[in-house]
Design a protein around this motif. Structure first.
Motif, PDB file in Angstrom:
ATOM      1  N   LEU A 117      -0.376  -2.805   6.353  1.00 35.21           N
ATOM      2  CA  LEU A 117      -1.804  -2.603   6.063  1.00 35.21           C
ATOM      3  C   LEU A 117      -2.069  -2.711   4.561  1.00 35.21           C
ATOM      4  O   LEU A 117      -3.101  -3.246   4.140  1.00 35.21           O
ATOM      5  CB  LEU A 117      -2.265  -1.242   6.592  1.00 35.21           C
ATOM      6  CG  LEU A 117      -2.461  -1.128   8.107  1.00 35.21           C
ATOM      7  CD1 LEU A 117      -2.802   0.309   8.494  1.00 35.21           C
ATOM      8  CD2 LEU A 117      -3.546  -2.078   8.606  1.00 35.21           C
ATOM      9  N   THR A 143      -7.905   1.656   7.795  1.00 33.17           N
ATOM     10  CA  THR A 143      -8.972   0.681   7.606  1.00 33.17           C
ATOM     11  C   THR A 143     -10.332   1.362   7.744  1.00 33.17           C
ATOM     12  O   THR A 143     -10.457   2.394   8.401  1.00 33.17           O
ATOM     13  CB  THR A 143      -8.877  -0.477   8.613  1.00 33.17           C
ATOM     14  OG1 THR A 143      -9.024   0.034   9.945  1.00 33.17           O
ATOM     15  CG2 THR A 143      -7.567  -1.216   8.471  1.00 33.17           C
ATOM     16  N   GLY A 198      -8.793  -2.269   4.154  1.00 29.39           N
ATOM     17  CA  GLY A 198      -7.944  -1.086   4.208  1.00 29.39           C
ATOM     18  C   GLY A 198      -7.878  -0.372   2.881  1.00 29.39           C
ATOM     19  O   GLY A 198      -7.965  -0.990   1.814  1.00 29.39           O
ATOM     20  N   ALA A 203      -4.420  -5.540   2.824  1.00 28.34           N
ATOM     21  CA  ALA A 203      -5.515  -5.094   1.946  1.00 28.34           C
ATOM     22  C   ALA A 203      -5.422  -5.762   0.581  1.00 28.34           C
ATOM     23  O   ALA A 203      -6.450  -6.060  -0.047  1.00 28.34           O
ATOM     24  CB  ALA A 203      -5.490  -3.573   1.806  1.00 28.34           C
TER      25      ALA A 203
END
Length: 465
Positions: A185, A289, A297, A189
């Motif tokens: 994540l 997120t 995120g 991001a």
């Protein structure tokens, strides 16, 4: 000549290269399920063709199946028809099917690895985006469309253009409370949901090598969410130890031969990538997120970006996502009340994920405001969880261990998040309506999902460890 891991596997599988065009790539293993295979089987029959190599196809029912009372007929008519069609097609064409009631049934990207069907050096396809999961074993694995499913069924080959190559190096030790879902994540991001478009990504570095196989699968699973064609990790002793003695892994002398070949699967020291990214593992925090694509995120202790932090190009989708999610620019995400927690999907439904959650919730109680679903990725995971007593830990904490399936990842079944409700999900996509019409999804790790189930809100798991 020095080669990357991808190039070594690709070159071994090219049957023919068309001048100025794509290559004909041989496919070692083809996974199918009930959603994208019916049209392919029908297409073959219309053309008077048979499945070329049925023994290289493995089928399971996962997307449409209920996760309670699987011994009863499926209530939803369309779901029932798709599962019944899969049964009929597999029987007609001699394809191995792990359907409902079979001890090997489960999510396609969970059963392949746990059964030892997925192996290093393979080319693997499936009519499903998250086929990239299998790349964790040092395989070229990617999702294909329905017409391509038909092509593989008919020829065991696929026309593919060679992608560009990217390497993402994650070096150093992870902080407390940070797990593989947070790594991926964070990467998405950083580079955005389209940052790896046109590339096949190899994940490397000390932080990656220290991960278990199940953690590596989580990372490769979500490589598609940054636009990549797929993701992969070079096999090592962790890979080999995981595969040894699996049901369909090579045995005896065959194992020794396979192992010798697998040990040659790595990117040479002077291999060249089209792009390289370097990340310090110490900078990664527990992630979540806030928007409607996985690239939106932030750290659980962070703030939703303000309008001034968003480019003009990104602003329309950013504003639309905040409106859909009912969130405000610049606000903190920590402390946000949530309604549902979903722990499952092909991203985080393996036994290690369930163990992680059980270890955290043991001795604690679920918030009365939370509806929590824990869905194992396969019958084998379910069986192991029960044998280890994890179901009792979940029950004592107010959770319920359901039966295997894709469940609330994509709302093709009975497990849908109601409109307007917030769900912290360990799945891979937070698109509008992904978990149900007007459902609001916040993607996070199993640990962050577990602490939310206990507190009833977005929380920093590090404060509770």
């Amino acid at each position: 000549m020095a080669k990357t891991l991808f190039e070594k596997i690709w070159d071994q599988h090219v049957v023919k290269t068309i001048d100025g065009g794509p290559s004909v790539l041989y496919i070692d293993k083809h996974f199918i399920h009930e959603v994208t295979s019916p049209q392919a089987f029908k297409g073959l029959e219309k053309r008077g063709l048979e499945v070329f190599r049925p023994r290289q196809i493995v089928a399971t029912a996962d997307h449409n199946v209920p996760t309670v009372d699987q011994h009863l007929p499926i209530k939803d008519e369309l779901s029932r028809m798709q599962v019944q069609q899969l049964i009929a097609n597999c029987a007609k064409h001699g394809v191995e099917l792990y359907g409902l009631g079979h001890p090997y049934q489960g999510i396609v990207h969970v059963i392949g690895p746990e059964l030892g069907i997925t192996r290093p050096g393979m080319t693997i396809v499936c009519g499903d985006s998250h086929t990239s999961t299998h790349g964790a074993f040092g395989a070229i694995a990617f999702g294909i469309g329905t017409s391509e499913v038909e092509m593989v069924m008919a020829t065991q080959c696929l026309l593919q253009s060679r992608p560009k190559l990217m390497r993402i190096n994650v070096e150093g030790a992870l902080n407390k409370g940070v797990v593989s879902k947070d790594i991926i994540l964070y990467i998405i991001a950083q580079i955005s949901a389209s940052g790896a478009t046109g590339y096949f990504v190899e994940f490397s570095g000390s932080a990656i090598r220290q991960l278990s196989m199940e953690a590596r699968m989580t990372i490769c699973n979500m490589s598609i969410e940054m636009g990549a064609r797929g993701g992969m990790i070079a096999p090592d002793d962790t890979t080999f130890d995981y595969l040894k003695d699996r049901a369909f892994a090579p045995k005896g002398a065959e194992w020794d031969t396979a192992l010798a070949g697998w040990k040659e699967l790595f990117s040479d020291t002077d291999a060249v990538f089209d792009k390289e990214i370097h990340i310090d593992a110490a900078t990664i925090e527990p992630m979540i997120t806030y928007g409607t694509n996985p690239g939106m995120g932030i750290s659980v202790t962070g703030h939703i970006p303000s309008e001034t932090e968003i480019t003009e190009t990104e602003k329309p989708s950013y504003l639309k996502s905040l409106d859909y999610m009912g969130l405000k620019a610049g606000s903190a995400i920590k402390g946000k009340k949530v309604d549902y927690v979903f722990i499952g999907s092909c991203t985080n439904s393996r036994i290690e994920d369930l163990r992680m959650v059980a270890a955290f919730v043991k001795g604690r109680k679920k918030s009365k405001d939370i509806e929590a679903w824990i869905v194992p990725g396969s019958k084998q995971v379910e069986k192991q969880a029960i044998e280890e007593g994890l179901d009792k830990i979940f029950e004592a904490a107010g959770f319920f261990l359901r039966q295997p399936g894709c469940s609330a990842c994509l709302a093709m079944n009975e497990d849908k998040i109601p409109a307007g409700k917030y769900c912290i999900s360990t799945s891979n996509r937070n698109f509008e309506g992904r978990q149900g019409p007007s459902a609001r999804t916040l993607l996070a790790s199993p640990l962050t999902a577990a602490v939310a189930a206990i507190t009833g809100e977005v929380a920093d798991v590090r404060e509770y460890l």
